[in-house]
Design an enzyme around this catalytic site. Structure first.
Site, PDB file in Angstrom:
ATOM      1  NE  ARG A 131      -3.516  -2.232   2.860  1.00 57.41           N
ATOM      2  CZ  ARG A 131      -3.207  -3.370   3.478  1.00 57.41           C
ATOM      3  NH1 ARG A 131      -1.993  -3.527   3.997  1.00 57.41           N
ATOM      4  NH2 ARG A 131      -4.096  -4.343   3.574  1.00 57.41           N
ATOM      5  CE  LYS A 187      -6.061  -0.819   4.910  1.00 54.23           C
ATOM      6  NZ  LYS A 187      -7.367  -0.992   4.223  1.00 54.23           N
ATOM      7  CG  HIS A 218      -4.814   0.944  -4.174  1.00 55.44           C
ATOM      8  ND1 HIS A 218      -4.271   0.612  -2.954  1.00 55.44           N
ATOM      9  CD2 HIS A 218      -5.871   0.099  -4.361  1.00 55.44           C
ATOM     10  CE1 HIS A 218      -4.957  -0.384  -2.415  1.00 55.44           C
ATOM     11  NE2 HIS A 218      -5.937  -0.705  -3.244  1.00 55.44           N
ATOM     12  NE  ARG A 240      -2.714  -3.551  -1.234  1.00 54.61           N
ATOM     13  CZ  ARG A 240      -2.315  -4.408  -0.302  1.00 54.61           C
ATOM     14  NH1 ARG A 240      -1.016  -4.676  -0.186  1.00 54.61           N
ATOM     15  NH2 ARG A 240      -3.177  -4.993   0.499  1.00 54.61           N
ATOM     16  CG  HIS A 267      -5.935  -8.814   1.546  1.00 50.06           C
ATOM     17  ND1 HIS A 267      -6.077  -9.117   0.215  1.00 50.06           N
ATOM     18  CD2 HIS A 267      -5.805  -7.456   1.608  1.00 50.06           C
ATOM     19  CE1 HIS A 267      -6.056  -8.006  -0.496  1.00 50.06           C
ATOM     20  NE2 HIS A 267      -5.898  -6.990   0.325  1.00 50.06           N
ATOM     21  CE1 TYR A 290      -4.750  -5.237  -4.400  1.00 50.99           C
ATOM     22  CE2 TYR A 290      -6.216  -3.853  -3.107  1.00 50.99           C
ATOM     23  CZ  TYR A 290      -5.032  -4.036  -3.785  1.00 50.99           C
ATOM     24  OH  TYR A 290      -4.132  -3.008  -3.855  1.00 50.99           O
TER      25      TYR A 290
END
Length: 319
Positions: free
Chosen positions: A166, A191, A259, A262, A285, A294
């Site tokens: 990211r 994240k 993005h 990615r 993820h 995605y």
């Protein structure tokens, strides 16, 4: 062919054109294909000015170029059958040359900046093709103001595509990251504070080494790896603007964002035979369903994976 197209610029202007092309090759590390395209686009613009003024184009014609001049050029290109992508790249090349002249005090880029690029055809969001993703990483520094910024842009976009990061993850890397040319992986904080290991391709390490060599600011563990022009942490908007310039140059759709690199990383791995679980780990993820969405996996591709992997599916095909 008319005489005006044979002699389309005065010697001082041609000398500046040659100097600009040399900078693109030596300092901006533009590919031969891009340099050839830019040379052709600028030559067409100078021929347009020559026909317009009924004399070879001069440096003074570009000193205070008006938006109307560029509109006229694009209109002429449209009459010749050029599409929006071709015209967008042509405008980008002229802008780059004007900025070169501006840095030497020979022109103002105000008119070129005010000119909007031709509207590109709308398209659904999608990953870049392999060729387009490679072109983005190769041409990332083509329009940077300084050689170190060009190296920075190449490094960060190569990192996004080569490791599937990211943009926030890339910009959060500490200054001592990517400093070991022998490293084969790197921890990345994703994240939720979760850390994952991502493999490092030689292209990523080479681009990072070139940036580290050229960066004028100290790159240590207590500051950011990627720096803005004044030395502060690089902001996402700067990377997004660099990608927007590349869209115009390469004729890419609006969906070609940082993005999307990615996205392309994951999609190209999957197309090359990578399994969803591994890609899930590489992307960081939490759930497999997120990875499926995605990577824009279509039903046919999923069925192909399941049929190759499930014992009952294999038995049915061989039975």
């Amino acid at each position: 062919m008319t005489q005006t197209t044979l002699i389309h610029a005065t010697r001082p202007l041609l000398d500046e054109k040659a100097a600009w092309l040399t900078i693109l090759a030596d300092e901006r590390r533009s590919s031969p294909h891009t340099i050839e395209a830019y040379e052709r686009d600028l030559r067409q613009f100078l021929i347009f000015l020559t026909d317009y003024h009924a004399r070879p184009a001069q440096l003074g014609d570009l000193a205070d170029l008006k938006t109307a001049d560029l509109r006229g050029f694009l209109a002429a290109r449209r009459r010749d059958g050029a599409g929006a992508k071709t015209m967008g790249r042509g405008l980008a090349g002229v802008r780059s040359f004007i900025r070169h002249l501006e840095r030497k005090g020979l022109a103002s880029s105000a008119g070129a900046k005010a000119m909007r690029a031709p509207k590109q055809p709308k398209s659904l969001p999608r990953p870049l093709t392999v060729d387009d993703a490679m072109a983005v990483t190769e041409e990332a520094g083509a329009f940077a103001a300084d050689a170190w910024i060009a190296a920075r842009d190449v490094a960060i976009l190569t990192l996004l595509y080569g490791c599937g990061l990211r943009i926030s993850e890339a910009l959060s890397l500490p200054g001592d990251a990517l400093g070991d040319a022998t490293a084969r992986s790197m921890p990345v904080a994703g994240k939720g504070g979760k850390t994952r290991l991502v493999p490092l391709l030689p292209a990523v390490l080479e681009a990072a080494a070139e940036y580290r060599r050229r960066c004028p600011y100290p790159l240590t563990a207590d500051n950011a790896l990627f720096r803005g022009a004044r030395g502060g942490p690089l902001q996402p908007q700067i990377v997004q603007r660099a990608m927007a310039r590349l869209r115009g140059v390469l004729g890419l759709p609006d969906s070609a964002t940082p993005h999307a690199l990615r996205h392309s990383f994951a999609t190209h791995l999957l197309a090359g035979g990578g399994d969803l679980r591994t890609i899930q780990d590489l992307l960081g993820h939490a759930s497999l369903s997120t990875t499926q969405n995605y990577t824009a996996v279509d039903q046919a591709r999923l069925m192909s994976i399941y049929e190759d992997a499930h014992p009952r599916a294999r038995r049915r095909r061989t039975g």
